[in-house]
Design a protein around this motif. Structure first.
Motif, mmCIF file in Angstrom:
data_model
loop_
_atom_site.group_PDB
_atom_site.id
_atom_site.type_symbol
_atom_site.label_atom_id
_atom_site.label_comp_id
_atom_site.label_asym_id
_atom_site.label_seq_id
_atom_site.Cartn_x
_atom_site.Cartn_y
_atom_site.Cartn_z
ATOM 1 N N GLU A 6 22.925 28.668 36.103
ATOM 2 C CA GLU A 6 23.804 27.612 35.465
ATOM 3 C C GLU A 6 25.251 27.992 35.714
ATOM 4 O O GLU A 6 25.586 29.093 35.385
ATOM 5 C CB GLU A 6 23.443 27.334 34.147
ATOM 6 N N ALA A 7 26.040 26.915 36.081
ATOM 7 C CA ALA A 7 27.611 27.002 36.288
ATOM 8 C C ALA A 7 28.053 27.730 34.914
ATOM 9 O O ALA A 7 29.122 28.741 35.013
ATOM 10 C CB ALA A 7 28.150 26.103 36.747
ATOM 11 N N SER A 8 27.511 27.470 33.753
ATOM 12 C CA SER A 8 28.114 27.795 32.445
ATOM 13 C C SER A 8 27.787 29.353 32.337
ATOM 14 O O SER A 8 28.557 29.832 31.354
ATOM 15 C CB SER A 8 27.683 27.197 31.346
ATOM 16 N N LYS A 9 27.069 29.689 32.907
ATOM 17 C CA LYS A 9 26.482 31.419 32.770
ATOM 18 C C LYS A 9 27.051 32.056 33.932
ATOM 19 O O LYS A 9 27.532 33.205 33.739
ATOM 20 C CB LYS A 9 24.915 31.529 32.772
ATOM 21 N N VAL A 10 26.928 31.477 35.336
ATOM 22 C CA VAL A 10 27.643 32.393 36.356
ATOM 23 C C VAL A 10 28.926 32.445 36.314
ATOM 24 O O VAL A 10 29.396 33.512 36.567
ATOM 25 C CB VAL A 10 27.063 31.393 37.628
ATOM 26 N N ALA A 11 29.773 31.348 36.047
ATOM 27 C CA ALA A 11 31.256 31.547 36.152
ATOM 28 C C ALA A 11 31.763 32.577 35.210
ATOM 29 O O ALA A 11 32.540 33.441 35.553
ATOM 30 C CB ALA A 11 31.792 30.255 35.662
ATOM 31 N N PRO A 12 31.110 32.702 33.791
ATOM 32 C CA PRO A 12 31.840 33.705 33.131
ATOM 33 C C PRO A 12 31.519 35.224 33.275
ATOM 34 O O PRO A 12 32.073 36.121 33.223
ATOM 35 C CB PRO A 12 31.262 33.356 31.503
ATOM 36 N N VAL A 13 30.215 35.302 33.815
ATOM 37 C CA VAL A 13 29.570 36.436 34.263
ATOM 38 C C VAL A 13 30.667 37.182 35.544
ATOM 39 O O VAL A 13 31.055 38.278 35.863
ATOM 40 C CB VAL A 13 28.294 36.702 34.846
ATOM 41 N N ASP A 14 30.967 36.034 36.510
ATOM 42 C CA ASP A 14 31.906 36.299 37.690
ATOM 43 C C ASP A 14 33.216 36.871 37.222
ATOM 44 O O ASP A 14 33.829 37.735 37.779
ATOM 45 C CB ASP A 14 31.988 34.858 38.285
ATOM 46 N N LYS A 15 33.767 36.447 36.125
ATOM 47 C CA LYS A 15 34.810 36.671 35.316
ATOM 48 C C LYS A 15 35.066 38.285 34.839
ATOM 49 O O LYS A 15 35.948 38.623 34.393
ATOM 50 C CB LYS A 15 35.418 35.521 34.357
ATOM 51 N N PHE A 16 33.878 38.708 35.081
ATOM 52 C CA PHE A 16 33.690 40.189 34.426
ATOM 53 C C PHE A 16 34.754 41.113 35.590
ATOM 54 O O PHE A 16 35.148 41.981 35.193
ATOM 55 C CB PHE A 16 32.301 40.683 34.586
ATOM 56 N N SER A 17 34.970 40.329 36.458
ATOM 57 C CA SER A 17 35.919 40.952 37.633
ATOM 58 C C SER A 17 37.316 41.306 37.009
ATOM 59 O O SER A 17 37.881 42.246 37.212
ATOM 60 C CB SER A 17 36.083 40.227 38.661
ATOM 61 N N LEU A 18 37.804 40.480 35.818
ATOM 62 C CA LEU A 18 39.022 40.853 35.096
ATOM 63 C C LEU A 18 38.770 42.247 34.634
ATOM 64 O O LEU A 18 39.760 43.036 34.592
ATOM 65 C CB LEU A 18 38.926 39.807 33.927
ATOM 66 N N VAL A 19 37.478 42.398 33.837
ATOM 67 C CA VAL A 19 37.284 44.036 33.369
ATOM 68 C C VAL A 19 37.578 44.874 34.415
ATOM 69 O O VAL A 19 38.191 46.000 34.307
ATOM 70 C CB VAL A 19 36.114 44.182 32.579
ATOM 71 N N VAL A 72 38.975 44.725 37.371
ATOM 72 C CA VAL A 72 40.329 44.616 37.771
ATOM 73 C C VAL A 72 40.966 45.705 37.062
ATOM 74 O O VAL A 72 41.851 46.707 37.675
ATOM 75 C CB VAL A 72 40.828 43.459 38.000
ATOM 76 N N ALA A 73 41.156 45.831 35.640
ATOM 77 C CA ALA A 73 41.761 46.496 34.657
ATOM 78 C C ALA A 73 41.390 48.108 34.950
ATOM 79 O O ALA A 73 42.285 49.010 35.209
ATOM 80 C CB ALA A 73 41.407 46.233 33.221
ATOM 81 N N ILE A 74 40.142 48.382 35.205
ATOM 82 C CA ILE A 74 39.713 49.632 35.456
ATOM 83 C C ILE A 74 40.096 50.166 36.711
ATOM 84 O O ILE A 74 40.566 51.210 36.861
ATOM 85 C CB ILE A 74 38.118 49.641 35.344
ATOM 86 N N PHE A 75 40.010 49.275 37.666
ATOM 87 C CA PHE A 75 40.304 49.880 38.949
ATOM 88 C C PHE A 75 41.740 49.843 39.091
ATOM 89 O O PHE A 75 42.215 50.909 40.174
ATOM 90 C CB PHE A 75 39.825 48.557 40.213
#
Length: 144
Positions: A95-108, A110-113
């Protein structure tokens, strides 16, 4: 508009277009292999960016760029391609409403990297926000 805040407006536009990307892609991939859909999307992006660069007279001879620029842009392109393949596959089966937020884990990530590799030092309040995003991703990913 102060130039120090210009990035924020571009980032908001990016978020809006990223949200539209998820919705349009979810509808668009319903009758096609997700990898073919990614190829079509990439070809369209190539054409649009080529026209945009030509119209805005931003062309720059790529042969004049430093080797390190080529290496890191190449690595970025490989990571983007891998991300898109994975994203479209996830959208096709989830579901797009589940996939997109998990994809935004990239924000976390990015901060770590950025902390590890670029020497950036987010403030404690920034880490709190990043932790909240990570928590939100977990809640959204595992909701039933």
């Amino acid at each position: 508009m102060a130039s120090s805040y210009t990035w924020f407006y571009w980032a908001i536009l990016s978020a809006i277009f990223a949200a539209l990307t998820a919705i349009f892609a979810k509808v668009g991939i319903s009758n096609v292999n997700s990898d073919v859909a990614t190829l079509i999307r990439t070809a369209i992006i190539f054409v649009i960016l080529s026209v945009y660069i030509w119209l805005t007279r931003q062309w720059q001879n790529p042969l004049t760029l430093k080797a390190s620029t080529w290496i890191f842009l190449g690595l970025s392109g490989l990571a983007t391609g891998a991300s898109w393949v994975c994203y479209f596959r996830a959208l096709q089966i989830g579901e797009a409403s589940k996939v997109a937020p998990v994809d935004k884990f990239s924000l976390v990530l990015v901060a770590i990297f950025a902390t590890i590799f670029l020497g950036e030092r987010p403030a404690p309040k920034d880490w709190l926000g990043i932790a909240l995003v990570a928590s939100g991703v977990l809640v959204l990913a595992f909701k039933r």
